[in-house]
Write a protein that holds these residues in place. Structure first.
Motif, PDB file in Angstrom:
ATOM      1  N   THR B 312      37.221 -36.283 -16.032  1.00  0.00           N
ATOM      2  CA  THR B 312      36.812 -35.055 -16.385  1.00  0.00           C
ATOM      3  C   THR B 312      35.223 -34.959 -16.223  1.00  0.00           C
ATOM      4  OG1 THR B 312      38.376 -34.732 -18.078  1.00  0.00           O
ATOM      5  CG2 THR B 312      36.827 -33.060 -18.186  1.00  0.00           C
ATOM      6  N   VAL B 313      34.423 -35.953 -16.701  1.00  0.00           N
ATOM      7  CA  VAL B 313      32.978 -35.987 -16.431  1.00  0.00           C
ATOM      8  C   VAL B 313      32.775 -35.896 -14.958  1.00  0.00           C
ATOM      9  CG1 VAL B 313      30.973 -37.580 -16.654  1.00  0.00           C
ATOM     10  CG2 VAL B 313      32.538 -37.399 -18.570  1.00  0.00           C
ATOM     11  N   ASN B 314      33.097 -36.894 -14.041  1.00  0.00           N
ATOM     12  CA  ASN B 314      32.980 -36.645 -12.839  1.00  0.00           C
ATOM     13  C   ASN B 314      33.112 -35.301 -12.245  1.00  0.00           C
ATOM     14  OD1 ASN B 314      32.448 -39.251 -12.638  1.00  0.00           O
ATOM     15  ND2 ASN B 314      34.206 -39.787 -11.853  1.00  0.00           N
ATOM     16  N   LEU B 315      34.371 -34.500 -12.570  1.00  0.00           N
ATOM     17  CA  LEU B 315      34.563 -32.907 -12.109  1.00  0.00           C
ATOM     18  C   LEU B 315      33.353 -32.250 -12.786  1.00  0.00           C
ATOM     19  CD1 LEU B 315      36.857 -31.137 -10.938  1.00  0.00           C
ATOM     20  CD2 LEU B 315      37.535 -30.825 -13.392  1.00  0.00           C
ATOM     21  N   LEU B 316      32.893 -32.309 -13.968  1.00  0.00           N
ATOM     22  CA  LEU B 316      32.057 -31.485 -14.440  1.00  0.00           C
ATOM     23  C   LEU B 316      30.733 -31.644 -13.635  1.00  0.00           C
ATOM     24  CD1 LEU B 316      32.330 -31.649 -18.313  1.00  0.00           C
ATOM     25  CD2 LEU B 316      32.791 -29.689 -16.672  1.00  0.00           C
ATOM     26  N   VAL B 317      30.457 -32.906 -13.257  1.00  0.00           N
ATOM     27  CA  VAL B 317      29.199 -33.109 -12.487  1.00  0.00           C
ATOM     28  C   VAL B 317      29.147 -32.640 -11.356  1.00  0.00           C
ATOM     29  CG1 VAL B 317      28.006 -35.201 -11.401  1.00  0.00           C
ATOM     30  CG2 VAL B 317      28.662 -35.427 -13.821  1.00  0.00           C
ATOM     31  N   ASP B 318      30.372 -32.665 -10.511  1.00  0.00           N
ATOM     32  CA  ASP B 318      30.471 -31.867  -9.165  1.00  0.00           C
ATOM     33  C   ASP B 318      30.210 -30.414  -9.242  1.00  0.00           C
ATOM     34  OD1 ASP B 318      30.673 -34.289  -8.184  1.00  0.00           O
ATOM     35  OD2 ASP B 318      32.575 -34.087  -7.386  1.00  0.00           O
ATOM     36  N   VAL B 319      30.960 -29.903 -10.517  1.00  0.00           N
ATOM     37  CA  VAL B 319      31.085 -28.343 -10.577  1.00  0.00           C
ATOM     38  C   VAL B 319      29.655 -28.056 -10.901  1.00  0.00           C
ATOM     39  CG1 VAL B 319      31.669 -26.662 -11.943  1.00  0.00           C
ATOM     40  CG2 VAL B 319      33.356 -28.247 -11.095  1.00  0.00           C
ATOM     41  N   LEU B 320      28.845 -28.834 -11.964  1.00  0.00           N
ATOM     42  CA  LEU B 320      27.612 -28.486 -12.128  1.00  0.00           C
ATOM     43  C   LEU B 320      26.515 -28.384 -10.948  1.00  0.00           C
ATOM     44  CD1 LEU B 320      26.539 -30.092 -15.670  1.00  0.00           C
ATOM     45  CD2 LEU B 320      26.518 -27.563 -14.982  1.00  0.00           C
ATOM     46  N   LEU B 321      26.620 -29.573  -9.984  1.00  0.00           N
ATOM     47  CA  LEU B 321      26.007 -29.513  -8.927  1.00  0.00           C
ATOM     48  C   LEU B 321      26.249 -28.634  -7.936  1.00  0.00           C
ATOM     49  CD1 LEU B 321      26.406 -33.621  -7.762  1.00  0.00           C
ATOM     50  CD2 LEU B 321      24.188 -32.288  -8.433  1.00  0.00           C
ATOM     51  N   ALA B 322      27.436 -28.409  -7.760  1.00  0.00           N
ATOM     52  CA  ALA B 322      27.541 -27.066  -7.005  1.00  0.00           C
ATOM     53  C   ALA B 322      26.827 -25.666  -7.579  1.00  0.00           C
ATOM     54  CB  ALA B 322      29.184 -26.981  -6.856  1.00  0.00           C
ATOM     55  N   VAL B 323      26.922 -25.664  -8.621  1.00  0.00           N
ATOM     56  CA  VAL B 323      26.486 -24.441  -9.373  1.00  0.00           C
ATOM     57  C   VAL B 323      24.965 -24.439  -9.141  1.00  0.00           C
ATOM     58  CG1 VAL B 323      26.247 -23.100 -11.385  1.00  0.00           C
ATOM     59  CG2 VAL B 323      28.357 -24.006 -10.879  1.00  0.00           C
ATOM     60  N   LEU B 324      24.225 -25.614  -9.511  1.00  0.00           N
ATOM     61  CA  LEU B 324      22.612 -25.558  -9.662  1.00  0.00           C
ATOM     62  C   LEU B 324      22.308 -25.605  -8.264  1.00  0.00           C
ATOM     63  CD1 LEU B 324      22.096 -28.177 -12.716  1.00  0.00           C
ATOM     64  CD2 LEU B 324      21.941 -25.651 -12.490  1.00  0.00           C
ATOM     65  N   ASP B 325      22.966 -26.468  -7.328  1.00  0.00           N
ATOM     66  CA  ASP B 325      22.383 -26.566  -5.984  1.00  0.00           C
ATOM     67  C   ASP B 325      22.836 -25.484  -4.868  1.00  0.00           C
ATOM     68  OD1 ASP B 325      21.339 -27.227  -3.560  1.00  0.00           O
ATOM     69  OD2 ASP B 325      21.568 -29.253  -3.717  1.00  0.00           O
ATOM     70  N   PRO B 326      22.314 -24.360  -4.616  1.00  0.00           N
ATOM     71  CA  PRO B 326      22.796 -23.326  -3.866  1.00  0.00           C
ATOM     72  C   PRO B 326      23.307 -23.915  -2.592  1.00  0.00           C
ATOM     73  CG  PRO B 326      20.421 -23.073  -4.056  1.00  0.00           C
ATOM     74  CD  PRO B 326      20.744 -24.114  -4.955  1.00  0.00           C
ATOM     75  N   ARG B 327      22.732 -24.971  -1.989  1.00  0.00           N
ATOM     76  CA  ARG B 327      23.400 -25.226  -0.697  1.00  0.00           C
ATOM     77  C   ARG B 327      24.533 -26.244  -0.745  1.00  0.00           C
ATOM     78  NH1 ARG B 327      18.048 -28.615   0.121  1.00  0.00           N
ATOM     79  NH2 ARG B 327      18.618 -29.005  -1.944  1.00  0.00           N
ATOM     80  N   SER B 328      24.896 -26.795  -1.957  1.00  0.00           N
ATOM     81  CA  SER B 328      26.027 -27.939  -1.930  1.00  0.00           C
ATOM     82  C   SER B 328      27.273 -27.256  -1.360  1.00  0.00           C
ATOM     83  CB  SER B 328      26.111 -28.412  -3.479  1.00  0.00           C
ATOM     84  OG  SER B 328      26.660 -27.410  -4.136  1.00  0.00           O
ATOM     85  N   THR B 329      27.647 -26.180  -1.766  1.00  0.00           N
ATOM     86  CA  THR B 329      29.143 -25.667  -1.358  1.00  0.00           C
ATOM     87  C   THR B 329      29.082 -25.341   0.266  1.00  0.00           C
ATOM     88  OG1 THR B 329      28.237 -23.543  -1.992  1.00  0.00           O
ATOM     89  CG2 THR B 329      30.010 -24.459  -3.108  1.00  0.00           C
ATOM     90  N   ILE B 330      27.793 -25.163   0.566  1.00  0.00           N
ATOM     91  CA  ILE B 330      27.656 -24.962   2.188  1.00  0.00           C
ATOM     92  C   ILE B 330      27.978 -26.502   2.798  1.00  0.00           C
ATOM     93  CG2 ILE B 330      26.113 -24.155   3.979  1.00  0.00           C
ATOM     94  CD1 ILE B 330      26.915 -21.903   2.267  1.00  0.00           C
TER      95      ILE B 330
END
Lengths: 657, 333
Positions: B312-330
């Protein structure tokens, strides 16, 4: 493990060991490690009897003369027990590490030997396992293998395996991409042979280094498990077990808990530091140059010629920029640059890379940071001296009146903020606008630089813009204030040719109309390595070479009246439409000197066919040779038009140059 | 580095078919989570079958009568076929049933419910303390030592943080207990009571991660400070504080986040040891006790809880990264 290159690596290895020993940390860690190993070897024989001697008269004593660190619950000597426990603690840690490295290497290299699907399964399993902390994995395995030293060794070893598997994968992927592996593959070597003969030997060194560091961690982990009662069982004892037993009597004799704790720490550090030092030496981390402040002060030179007539926007006199150099000597990439930029004027600065033109731009805009030092006899922007003024005093002036456009618009925008936000920030800071008003202004400015759909664009991130669009936005950012000077440092270098022209035209418009609201026009200082770009956009051109201005003349006279051999060589190196396309391109032979290697005499002398003794001995100062024309040369060329057939030593190079 | 982590769940979902990058990101990431979860559950199940000998016999001891052992084996379903057992295990897990203790016959879920809050409080408090200390310290150190300034300060900071990070939490716990409980008598030696009982365990857990994080924040911050957009921010003549706080720090933090996730999962493991030093009534002391008593259903249940926590922690980190860094989903697409 080592094969063909044995002799060389042997010598290399010895040199590396010596290098490790010579560093203070390395020396300490080697000494510590030697002590720990010696204790592991000899302590049981020396103090074994004392450590197991039960003394019912001295149960749970504090430190006494007979028992330096006190006694445990059976009256046994704590010091002796801690020393004797060295062997078992080290043995177990090393065994666990060996298991971990072996299992990890097998897991890590399996994907390159197994069929594709099986390899993928192994890789995914390793990736999932790596996400779990080692201690949790160790507890999991400890449950399977049961309580006791053997079970704990296996548990810790297997818990270390995923990390080593990952390391092996990463390292072998790097090696597998190299030429000699490709060559062996072409030569028909099988996958197993490839792995065993070519890949594994080449990742041996980093694996061993990491194993050393891991041995320290295994030691700590083992102490943890024994402390929890899952590892070593009585009557055997290692440091972790002693620690656990000591904790029960921490009120009676704290040293019984502290001593094994200290032992674990020291031994763990010995392995860790040793591994880290070896890693540092193997990786050959270069030590950084020592820092020395530039002691050079501005020469009290008289104001140079130039600033006649109207008050100039920018006045630069004897600007020098220095950085601490490698041998403690400061390096001075900008060495006494003087020029002025009048209101609404457009001035270009050309020169090869390393000539100091970009540093000059940063220097006059107060963007050189320590340890770099900027000195000048005079540096004034709109009549305000910049050098001695504290930052807050000039912040407003520079923030609104000086605009900067940088070379790489992608890198120059904050990737995590919306474009509009980054523009609006200027007006919030310097014009006291509210967030919303500032954003409105940003949209307005984006529209002005003809960014289509400005409102939508303002809400986008930099990576959603094209290169030319980003540079427009950068210019718009400069227009958020009321710029009186735009300094553009290679604004078009990162763009393709058609976009280049649009950006240059935009800069020209900005210069003519200011911010578009009818205020004073802005001057332009355009820095470029491309003399044609400067010739198109500027009225005057400054030619820089090795940190100095060698010629300063109106652009209109470039092709007819350039007098410095370097300026002429630059012009001759530009191909024109009528240039013979089968002939090799003209180049200037040699290369400009590095800032650190500028010697006495004219810096261009070594590349100049006209250079003589005087050129090599004394550096010429700029002298006026016309109303708006300065040149720093002992042998200025005459003014006869010679744009294409240069008299200078312009040799030719291969077409690919 | 990002690509390596992609699990076997990815091939099923062709990127681009799903319109929004966010949707495809969510599907891919959740797929990975589910696969990892399945691996953890299966590992927990397989665990007892890998144990040599009869788990019930070893839990109840050599002296237990054969009938008791057999009855308990039957109650636990150990006499069924392996696949049947696996099926039952999965089905009862879905219903929130973690089985019951071999020794006490109490439901494991109840034991976990009793103990989990104590552990979670400890881990989260330590994480918050570590972050609250590490981010400002690392950022300020980066600003002070950027461009080779204050070499002495840099050396002191690096050595101190390396040293602090090297002390394992259980040794630190013992040291803290000695100094602050035994010697100074400021805090209780063990047990979970009022707020004051949290101080030492939280400190013991937080020091190492704080040192590691502070170093990482400093390194990331230094890297960000070298970027062109920092020069742009300075060219906008923002006050230095604003350049660092608004432009440098957020960019440094996105890179620090991945590491923070690792630190948090490491903290979960650290609680096992620290709980045992402080006799903290959490999952850590329970799992150690159960391992010693070979009470495998309890171990199984707690392993699952830890595993789910890490995932869960790893999932949260990835989601947070995606939200915070606008380039990550791309980037992931």
């Amino acid at each position: 493990m080592q094969n063909a290159t044995n002799g060389r690596t042997g010598r290399n290895g010895r040199a590396k060991v010596l290098a490790v020993l010579r560093t203070p940390v390395g020396g300490c860690s080697v000494a510590l490690l030697a002590l720990v190993i010696a204790l592991a070897l000899f302590a049981p024989a020396l103090w074994g009897d004392q450590a197991s001697a039960v003394d019912v008269d001295a149960i749970q004593q504090g430190p006494t003369a007979a028992h330096l660190l006190g006694t445990d619950s059976l009256g046994r000597d704590v010091l002796a027990r801690v020393l004797v426990a060295t062997r078992l603690s080290i043995e177990l840690a090393v065994t666990a590490t060996l298991i971990g490295v072996a299992a990890g290497t097998v897991l890590g290299s399996a994907p390159s030997v197994l069929p594709r699907w099986a390899g993928r399964i192994v890789t995914s399993a390793v990736n999932i396992a790596v996400a779990f902390p080692g201690l949790l994995l160790a507890l999991f395995f400890a449950m399977i293998f049961g309580i006791g030293a053997e079970g704990a060794v296996l548990a810790i070893g297997l818990a270390m395996a995923p990390a080593f598997a990952r390391l092996t994968q990463t390292l072998s992927a790097a090696v597998a991409g190299q030429d000699f592996v490709a060559a062996a593959r072409v030569a028909g070597a099988g996958r197993v042979r490839l792995l065993v003969r070519h890949v594994l030997p080449n990742i041996g060194e980093p694996l061993v280094v990491n194993a050393t560091i891991s041995a320290g961690m295994a030691l700590l982990a083992f102490a943890g498990l024994s402390f929890l009662g899952i590892g070593v069982q009585a009557p055997a004892y290692d440091w972790g077990r002693l620690l656990g037993e000591g904790l029960n009597q921490i009120y009676v004799n704290p040293t019984a808990a502290l001593a094994p704790g200290v032992a674990v720490m020291v031994a763990g550090l010995a392995f860790n530091l040793f591994g880290e030092t070896v890693a540092g030496v193997v990786g050959a981390r270069a030590s950084r140059p020592s820092q020395l402040k530039d002691s050079a002060t501005a020469a009290a030179a008289a104001p140079a010629a130039g600033g006649g007539g109207d008050r100039p926007v920018l006045l630069v006199d004897d600007l020098r920029i220095a950085f601490p150099g490698p041998a403690g000597r400061p390096v001075t990439p900008v060495r006494g640059v003087s020029f002025t930029v009048g209101a609404g004027e457009s001035v270009g600065v050309v020169g090869e890379s390393g000539s100091g033109k970009s540093l000059t731009a940063l220097g006059v805009s107060r963007l050189i940071e320590a340890p770099g030092t900027v000195t000048a006899a005079r540096l004034e922007f709109l009549g305000t001296p910049l050098l001695r003024a504290p930052e807050p005093e000039v912040r407003g002036l520079l923030g609104t009146s000086l605009a900067l456009v940088f070379q790489d618009p992608m890198a120059s925008f904050n990737p995590t903020q919306r474009i509009g936000r980054q523009l609006a920030e200027v007006s919030e800071q310097h014009q006291g606008l509210s967030r919303g008003r500032a954003l409105d202004r940003a949209v307005e400015r984006l529209r002005e630089v003809r960014v289509p759909a400005a409102e939508r664009r303002a809400r986008q991130y930099p990576h959603e813009f094209s290169g030319g669009m980003r540079q427009r936005a950068m210019i718009a950012m400069g227009l958020m204030g009321e710029p009186r000077l735009v300094i553009a440092d290679e604004p078009t270098t990162a763009l393709d040719v058609t976009v280049q022209r649009q950006v240059l035209r935009l800069l020209a418009q900005v210069r003519e109309s200011g911010d578009g609201s009818g205020s004073a026009p802005a001057a332009l200082l355009l820095i470029s390595h491309d003399i044609t770009v400067v010739a198109q956009s500027c009225r005057r051109v400054l030619v820089m070479y090795a940190g100095r201005i060698v010629e300063d003349l109106p652009t209109a006279d470039l092709h007819t009246a350039a007098r410095h051999p370097y300026t002429r060589a630059l012009l001759a190196a530009v191909p024109a439409l009528d240039t013979d396309r089968d002939a090799p391109l003209a180049v200037i032979p040699g290369r400009p000197p590095e800032p650190g290697e500028v010697t006495a005499g004219c810096a261009f002398a070594s590349r100049c066919s006209l250079a003589d003794e005087r050129c090599r001995a004394d550096e010429p100062d700029p002298v006026n040779v016309g109303a708006e024309h300065r040149v720093a040369c002992w042998h200025p060329q005459d003014s006869t038009p010679r744009s294409r057939t240069s008299s200078v030593d312009t040799t030719t190079a291969g077409g690919g140059a | 580095m990002v690509a390596v982590v992609a699990g076997p769940a990815t091939p099923g979902v062709p990127a681009g078919v799903l319109g929004s990058p966010w949707l495809s990101f969510a599907v891919r990431r959740l797929g990975r989570f589910v696969v990892s979860l399945w691996v953890v559950v299966t590992a927990a199940f397989v665990m007892i079958h890998l144990m040599p000998g009869d788990p019930v016999r070893s839990a109840l001891g050599m002296t237990a009568p054969v009938e008791t052992v057999n009855a308990r084996r039957q109650a636990l379903g150990l006499d069924d076929g392996l696949l049947t057992q696996y099926w039952h295990y999965l089905r009862s897990l879905c219903g929130g049933d973690f089985g019951s203790s071999v020794l006490s016959n109490l439901p494991v879920s109840q034991q976990i419910g009793d103990r989990l809050p104590a552990t979670a409080q400890l881990a989260l408090a330590a994480f918050v303390v570590a972050m609250v200390v590490a981010v400002p310290v690392g950022a300020v150190m980066a600003v002070l030592t950027r461009g080779g300034r204050r070499r002495g300060g840099e050396l002191a900071f690096t050595s101190a943080s390396v040293l602090l990070a090297a002390i394992p939490e259980f040794l630190l716990s013992v040291g803290l207990v000695y100094v602050f409980s035994v010697h100074l008598g400021w805090f209780p030696v063990a047990g979970r009571g009022g707020l004051i009982s949290y101080v030492l365990p939280v400190l013991a857990l937080a020091v190492g991660p704080a040192a590691v994080l502070a170093r990482i924040v400093r390194v990331e911050m230094l890297a960000v400070l070298g970027n062109d957009f920092i020069r742009t921010a300075r060219a906008k003549r923002l006050p230095a504080r604003q350049v660092y706080a608004r432009h440098a720090l957020p960019n440094a933090l996105t890179a620090t986040l991945t590491m923070a996730g690792l630190v948090l999962t490491g903290l979960v493991a650290g609680t096992v040891l620290v709980e045992n030093v402080f006799a903290w009534p959490g999952l850590g002391s329970t799992i150690v006790q159960s391992i010693q008593q070979k009470d495998y259903p309890v171990v199984q249940g707690i392993v699952l809880v830890y595993g789910i926590g890490v995932l869960t922690v790893n999932l949260l980190v990835d989601v947070l990264l995606a939200v915070l860094d606008p380039r990550s989903t791309i980037r992931e697409a």
